[in-house]
Design an enzyme around this catalytic site. Structure first.
Site: not given
Lengths: 713, 325
Positions: A79, A233-234, A590, A594, A596
């Site tokens: 990736y 995954y996340h 944040k 982004d 996350h």
């Protein structure tokens, strides 16, 4: 208790070695809530449904293909993507020459969220954590010299999935490649975005329509293309343990299946093109078992729809080694971690794999670090001789028992989600998100106490960290280049045609009829930008606003065995309250695109447990908005979290905004993935402390308290 | 920290956002020196207060209070008002710290220049919350905010406390799964000036209308607090921005009725008196439990009660003797 004839003898032997402690004290409680014993025997796997099956046959525990790697090894799919399309294209071409087999495109956050590079909200994000794509012209540059009829391309896109997929299709058309020739995968897994990464655009209901439209269009026109990559995954990266990852990924998958069925598709029309994406962490046997359990569960869950095509209930997956497990400290250790995680993925039977570069806790991969990452897989494939045997760990008492435990634990959570009415409803209730965040807070607490060891971070720390490798920097000119190309395109295209085609998209969004992907194609051909196509739907669907909820107490509860560490800090916050009349108050923010937010959630939860008053800022704040909030709430300090390379723009801008709005005395600290080389840059611009990856919450809280106390006098 | 109260007074009167915020911090402070300063500040600001619409909003978790305030507050700013939102956050943990996430749910209002949002940790005692909220409301008015919204969660006695400092108390509800009135405290209905059923949108619209009728029936059974005002039940969708203007109109109507019949003035006067009594009680308690002689004797008497050598009544009477000195 086993009925092995010699079991009592073994118990006696082992008991002697225990010097008086019971044998049970060797049991290990995993974060998943599974009790792992020191010894497994044949009895542990007796009666398990998942044992003694064959690869390529239901329930596919041992692998979806009959020959697995003995026939053909997994696909090495790295990736990558950064800055401009041109730079990424050159990087891809070098990687393909060096033995990589498939492409996997990383887009920047502005693209993910459907903003063109000239949008004022994305000044800190363009080209940072992926490649900036504003129109089909960028897409054509990205695949220049790469024949799309031969190259399987995976695209991590969930938010702006319509304009990006349309741009890929149109770029292929202009290479002379037909729709039916395209192979690859679009992630298109919007549900998990509401759970973890927050790169959504629209609310869940219209987003699910988009998913259905893509499945509908592709199953008719692009039969070799995977329409969705259902991603755990996340969730793992956000802190989910392996059972949570399995359960929520399966539940997401079920929801997509039901959505497609409701849209009138037949199960066998689309289910064979559903693929999965799992994250693989450092718990070696657990994650091998997780992949086997997931295949079993998917087969079981799909059977209720009575598919005729065996591929409909066959779980095929891509895996990626955990980015979260990478450390900024002593970073060459990451090569070893990634190797182990790669082996986990392969022993678990993955179909393709991305191995992380060792420098990714510090910055973007360089050609050097990308080569090591790629070679990790090539060496496993071509030197280690592990490919000859299918599911070589099948039949291991421990692994089979663990596989069985994950199946039953995950099934319980899947049932719970089903009782809430499926994953979309469960997400609305907030249940999955809270579970993941609780799991994350607990993990952080274990790390902070040294119960979970991370070499170089909480054990065997280096006295002097020295970085002796190159760190890739995204040039600040990327945004200017992108903006110039947008202006050029807008000046040269037929604006009437653009408006007409965009209006058709808006109309279809409103009426609910028509396929949005199909309608986006003429707009993209007419050179409408990604942002414009996004807007055309946004007019009807609106932008989704996430509510931030946060749990408290989870962090502290993991400290039951070591209450002293937290007590010291709690006493300090109490003392501060006594001296200053209120608790230390922090705003965690944040900024930029982004999403996350695992980091700030863990910080919020832990700091509250220590006795701070914690304000959580909404996602996607601008520096000016964060400053206004800091001032109205009169916090002592703002903690800015950045994981996607926006820190050099956004954090200094926050310091300036605070000054401008009169709050110059409000402290600013920064945390996240910030290369050590940038610390001084931030200090010079008024940032008071920088907490890199691996900083324990105890350390950061202590230093933040020091700063607050010094400032308060 | 500035020690001169006039620094804060001037700042608030200048409508300086930072100074308003810092004054609220003083109000929230537990330090006696800060409290002393606050008394001076409030005394000076009092003449500049009293003209705002004071609005209390309560509702069960999940009723969509924050979304409602976000949409409703935004509407008010568009109508030319300046809106201050005081949110009392109950999420304190065992450690005493708290997580204040309210603004994340008021995205539009939190970036609006005509709005000021201050979430406060509930911390400490109910008396503390009441005192802080009331004083915070006053400084917001002095800083030129003409609508003050106090948000409270339907727990403990916070509704009664908040309703005793506002002009209009609104209970936000959602349509449940049938038994609409179950789980809703009668106390809330008795102090509510209106009930609004939120989330009347999409599939939920019909259910909200049904709930609306059930509440209307239920309210008929209660005696209204005013002879000129029967609390109405309305529906709205904060998410879809529908029904909000009607709510503001209703609040305006309530105000004009109450101004005409004099109940508004009466209510404010009564609130001032209640406030004095509250402060007396609060002060007495503070004085009592912080008196070293009393606390010393208290622990001795506790022991005697535990050993059953003294009756609770005799112990209380002995302690209350101190009031006579």
């Amino acid at each position: 208790m086993s009925d092995h004839p010699d079991f009592l003898k073994w118990e006696e032997h082992a008991g002697k070695l225990m010097k008086g402690k019971p044998l049970e004290s060797l049991n290990w409680q995993t974060p998943e809530g599974i009790t792992v014993k020191p010894l497994y025997t044949a009895e542990d796997i007796e009666g398990l449904e998942s044992v003694n099956t064959l690869p390529g046959l239901p329930p596919y525990v041992r692998g979806p293909m009959a020959t697995m790697y003995a026939g053909r090894p997994w696909t090495i799919r790295q990736y990558a993507g950064f800055s401009t399309a041109k730079e990424s294209n050159e990087f891809y071409r070098r990687a393909l020459e060096a033995g990589q087999k498939g492409l996997s495109v990383a887009f920047d956050l502005a693209t993910h969220r459907g903003y063109d590079s000239d949008h004022p909200r994305v000044t800190g994000d363009v080209g940072k954590a992926g490649v900036a794509i504003d129109s089909v012209e960028d897409m054509k540059i990205l695949f220049d010299g790469i024949p799309l009829d031969q190259m399987s391309v995976s695209m991590t896109m969930n938010g702006a999935v319509i304009p990006i997929l349309a741009s890929y299709i149109v770029a292929a058309e202009e290479q002379g490649v037909t729709h039916a020739q395209l192979t690859g995968t679009i992630q298109n897994d919007i549900l998990k975005e509401y759970l973890t990464r927050n790169t959504f655009i629209y609310p869940p209901v219209p987003s699910m329509r988009i998913v259905a439209d893509i499945i509908g269009f592709c199953s008719k026109n692009m039969p070799r293309y995977n329409t969705i990559s259902i991603s755990g995954y996340h969730m793992m990266e956000a802190g989910a343990n392996s059972v949570l990852q399995t359960a929520f990924t399966m539940a997401d998958g079920l929801e997509y299946v039901r959505t497609a069925l409701q849209a009138g598709l037949d199960i066998d029309d689309f289910a064979p093109r559903l693929s999965f994406f799992f994250g693989i962490g450092m718990n070696f046997f657990m994650d091998i078992a997780m992949l086997r359990a997931a295949r079993f569960l998917w087969h079981r869950l799909m059977s209720r729809f009575n598919p005729q095509n065996p591929k409909s209930s066959m779980l095929r997956t891509h895996c990626q080694t955990s980015g979260w497990s990478l450390t900024e400290q002593d970073p060459y250790n990451n090569i070893i971690r990634t190797t182990l995680e790669a082996l986990t993925s392969v022993l678990g039977g993955t179909q393709s794999l991305h191995t992380n570069s060792f420098d990714e806790a510090i910055g973007l991969p360089t050609d050097f670090s990308a080569r090591i990452a790629r070679n990790t897989q090539i060496i496993l494939q071509e030197e280690s001789e592990i490919c000859h045997v299918i599911d070589p760990l099948g039949g291991s008492y421990y692994l089979e028992a663990l596989t069985g435990s994950i199946i039953s634990e995950a099934q319980k959570i899947i049932d719970e989600v089903e009782e809430l009415g499926g994953m979309a409803k469960a997400i609305e209730s907030g249940m999955p998100k809270m579970r993941i965040e609780e799991s994350a807070a607990r993990k952080q607490a274990r790390i902070d106490q040294g119960l979970d060891v991370i070499v170089g971070v909480n054990k065997y720390k280096l006295k002097d960290e020295k970085i002796d490798f190159e760190i890739r920097e995204v040039p600040a000119t990327v945004r200017d280049e992108q903006v110039a190309r947008i202006n050029e395109i807008k000046a040269s295209r037929d604006n009437n045609e653009v408006e007409k085609t965009l209006a058709a998209i808006t109309e279809a969004a409103k009426s609910g009829s028509g396929n949005l992907l199909e309608l986006a194609l003429p707009a993209i051909r007419a050179r409408a930008t990604i942002g414009e196509v996004t807007q055309a739907m946004e007019k009807v669907f609106e932008r989704f606003v996430a509510t931030t909820r946060c749990i408290s107490g989870a962090y502290a509860s993991e400290f039951a065995a070591n209450p002293g560490i937290l007590e010291t800090l709690r006493k300090r916050t109490e003392r501060f309250l006594g001296t200053h009349g209120r608790r230390p108050r922090i705003l965690v923010s944040k900024m930029g695109q982004d999403g996350h937010d695992r980091g700030i959630k863990v910080i919020a939860s832990a700091y509250a447990d220590i006795g701070f008053d914690v304000d959580i800022g909404p996602l996607f704040q601008t520096p000016a908005e964060a400053a206004k909030m800091a001032i109205e709430n009169d916090v002592h300090v703002v903690g800015a979290s950045s994981l996607t390379a926006g820190h050099k723009t956004l954090v200094p801008a926050l310091v300036e905004e605070l000054k401008k709005q009169g709050g110059a005395d409000i402290l600013v600290v920064a945390g996240g993935i910030i290369p050590p080389g940038d610390y001084d840059y931030l200090y010079e611009r008024g940032v008071r402390a920088v907490f890199g990856p691996g900083t324990s919450v105890i350390d950061s809280a202590t230093r933040t308290l020091d700063l607050i106390e010094a400032a308060a006098g | 920290m500035q020690k001169d109260p006039h620094y804060y007074i001037q700042g608030v009167l200048d409508a300086n956002r930072l100074m308003l915020s810092r004054t609220i911090t003083l109000i929230e402070s537990a330090l006696p020196a800060h409290q002393e300063m606050v008394r001076t500040i409030i005394d000076h600001l009092l003449p500049h207060t009293g003209n705002a619409v004071r609005l209390g909003i309560t509702g069960v978790p999940g009723a969509g209070k924050s979304t409602f305030i976000d949409s409703f507050g935004t509407l008010l700013t568009r109508l030319g008002h300046r809106v201050a939102v005081l949110a009392i956050d109950p999420s304190s943990t065992r450690s005493g710290g708290s997580i204040l996430g309210d603004k994340t749910r008021m995205l539009n209002l939190s970036v609006n220049d005509r709005a000021f949002i201050r979430p406060s940790p509930s911390g400490g005692t109910l008396g503390g919350v009441a005192r802080k909220t009331r004083e915070t409301m006053l400084v917001c008015e002095a800083a030129g905010f003409d609508v003050i919204i106090i948000e409270t969660v339907g727990v403990g006695q916070s509704e009664t406390t908040v309703s005793s400092m506002v002009d209009f108390f609104l209970a936000l509800m959602i349509a449940g799964g049938g038994d609409e009135l179950q789980g809703i405290k009668k106390g809330v209905l008795e102090v509510a000036d209106a009930i609004v059923i939120n989330k009347a949108d999409g599939d939920n619209k019909r259910r909200a209308e049904l709930a609306c009728r059930e509440y209307q029936t239920a309210l008929h059974l209660l005696t209204p607090g005013s002879k000129d005002w029967s609390p109405p039940v309305l529906t709205c969708s904060a998410l879809k921005n529908s029904g909000l203007e009607e709510i503001w109109e209703m609040i305006g109507q309530h105000r004009s009725v109450m101004l005409t019949n004099g109940e508004h003035q009466q209510r404010r006067k009564q609130q001032a008196l209640d406030w004095m009594y509250f402060l007396i009680n609060d002060g007495l308690q503070n004085w009592f439990y912080n008196n070293p002689e009393i606390t010393g004797q208290l622990s001795e008497l506790t022991k005697e009660i535990n050993e059953q050598t003294l009756s609770p009544a005799a112990a209380a009477s002995r302690l209350l003797q101190h009031l006579k000195h």
